[in-house]
Design an enzyme around this catalytic site. Structure first.
Site, PDB file in Angstrom:
ATOM      1  N   TYR A   1       0.871  -1.185   0.000  1.00  0.00           N
ATOM      2  CA  TYR A   1       0.000   0.000   0.000  1.00  0.00           C
ATOM      3  C   TYR A   1       0.902   1.228   0.000  1.00  0.00           C
ATOM      4  O   TYR A   1       1.820   1.325   0.817  1.00  0.00           O
ATOM      5  CB  TYR A   1      -0.911   0.011   1.239  1.00  0.00           C
TER       6      TYR A   1
ATOM      7  N   ASP B   1       9.490   2.853   0.774  1.00  0.00           N
ATOM      8  CA  ASP B   1       8.403   3.664   1.338  1.00  0.00           C
ATOM      9  C   ASP B   1       8.423   3.467   2.854  1.00  0.00           C
ATOM     10  O   ASP B   1       7.866   2.506   3.378  1.00  0.00           O
ATOM     11  CB  ASP B   1       7.069   3.215   0.719  1.00  0.00           C
TER      12      ASP B   1
END
Ligand code: PMP
Length: 426
Positions: free
Chosen positions: A148, A249
């Site tokens: 995600y 990320d």
């Protein structure tokens, strides 16, 4: 909750105010919070809830922290915002200096933005522009299932298309490559087969790949999966071998949450591009950053555009930077490592008990993250109310009940969180 004496107009809220991932037709109940202090959220009716969420990974030092408050107040008296084009200021320069010092050494250039999703957009654009500057057409990204990366378009395109949050948009997004995510858990024995599908995809698409993007060690909103660091080590090795950029990320994992300052450190790797956000300001302000190596930054700027084409209005917001500086200062001098270690130890003692319950499929933990995965999807409104009735703030989603409390939580308070989970699932 739906307090008739509430001074917050909850009816207006239900009728007109959109909350994250909610319906206007069947609005979910919302709890009116009046103030927050330390690890407590104070509801308007006077009840106090122990916060198990850190406002989605961000409020690591707790709420209403004197040092963060002071940083905001002092900066407010000087200047709350000024454009960043052609202007610079001390809060931003100081913040970038701190970020360069804290992140893995090769990361040298900092692009400041205003949310995690935008930091991801920036990272993806940089990777595309890097190859464009080198005269190569590399339009694709490789990532993994259950990932995600945010709710904006490019971020959605590298989020698992079968993730229920974004599956509707599948047909409208650029198509990228999704490899199988790691099966080996953090504490499992590493199994080399785990990387096979990723390797095959990387080799098959290598000439089209601008970058690999991945959440290091913990996959958050895609399932709260905590995977083996060697998976990440192998990804770094493969990216080096086949000349593909690596974007980490760290928006959720950064700033100590996993027990290391950055989750990449569990695998001893350094990415070419790193995104941070959430806890950057201790959860006070909306601020994010994308860091790159000098090589990536200079290559991006050597192409036909001669610069990086991105410049948000609120880039380098001085108020947010000042608070981020105070938050990083706390991290740098504070004992977050011991706090997170203590949380992890307590989770390791208590979660296995919860894991024995019939409704529970699995439990896992790392640093200040505890996850309970159920066999069945929960009724969000019902379970939320049960938690509030027990004096804790835990927001489950799907089959997952998870906690990521502020680092300052005390052992008795953490016990209240895990006990509430145990009692509700019994
Ligand atoms: N990446 C990851 C790993 C995240 O967890 C999130 C937020 N849930 C984002 C990106 C997007 O950040 P934001 O919500 O600040 O846009």
């Amino acid at each position: 909750m739906q307090n008739s004496t509430s001074y917050i107009d909850l009816e207006f809220d239900q009728q007109h105010v959109w909350h994250p991932y909610t319906s206007t037709i069947i609005p979910l109940p919302c709890y009116p919070v009046e103030s927050a202090q330390g690890v407590y959220l104070k509801l308007e009716d006077g009840r106090e809830l122990i916060d198990g969420m850190s406002s989605w990974w961000s409020a690591i030092h707790g709420y209403n922290h004197p040092a963060l408050n002071q940083a905001a107040k002092s900066q407010l008296d000087k200047m709350s915002h000024v454009m960043f084009g052609g202007i610079t200021h001390q809060p931003a320069v100081e913040l970038c200096r701190k970020l360069v010092a804290l992140t893995p050494a090769p990361l040298q250039h900092v692009f400041l933005a205003d949310s995690g999703s935008v930091a991801v957009e920036v990272a993806l654009k940089m990777a595309l522009q890097y190859w464009h500057a080198k005269g190569q057409r590399r339009p694709k990204f490789l990532t993994v299932r259950h990932g995600y990366h945010g709710d904006t378009f490019a971020a959605m395109s590298v989020t698992d298309p079968d993730n229920s949050m974004h599956s509707l948009y599948k047909g409208f997004l650029p198509e990228h490559i999704f490899a199988e995510s790691a099966e080996c858990g953090f504490y499992d024995e590493w199994c080399e087969d785990d990387i096979t599908d990723f390797r095959n995809n990387l080799i098959a698409y290598r000439n089209e790949l601008a970058a690999v993007i991945i959440e290091p060690v913990v996959q958050g909103a895609g399932g709260m999966r905590i995977y083996h660091p060697t998976y990440l080590t192998r990804i770094r090795q493969l990216c080096d071998e086949y000349d593909v950029l690596l974007i980490a990320d760290e928006i959720a994992t950064g700033f100590g949450r996993t027990g290391k300052m950055f989750a990449c450190e569990h695998a001893n790797i350094s990415p070419d591009i790193m995104c941070v956000g959430k806890a950057l300001t201790g959860g006070y302000m909306t601020l994010s950053a994308t860091l790159t190596t000098k090589h990536v930054a200079d290559t991006v700027c050597s192409g036909e555009a001669a610069c990086f084409m991105h410049g948000p209005t609120f880039m380098g917001n001085p108020l947010a930077c000042a608070v981020a500086n105070a938050s990083l200062e706390l991290l740098m001098q504070g004992d977050w490592q011991q706090q997170v270690h203590n949380i992890e130890r307590q989770l390791a003692e208590t979660l296995p008990e919860i894991g024995k319950l019939n409704k529970v499929k699995a439990v896992r933990w790392l640093g200040a993250i505890g996850v309970v995965e159920l066999h069945e999807t929960v009724n969000m409104a019902e379970i939320q109310k049960s938690f509030v009735d027990k004096g804790v703030w835990i927001r489950p989603f799907g089959k997952l009940i998870y906690i990521m409390p502020p680092f300052i939580i005390k052992p008795q308070e953490l016990s209240c969180l895990t006990l509430a989970i145990l009692q509700i699932l019994q």
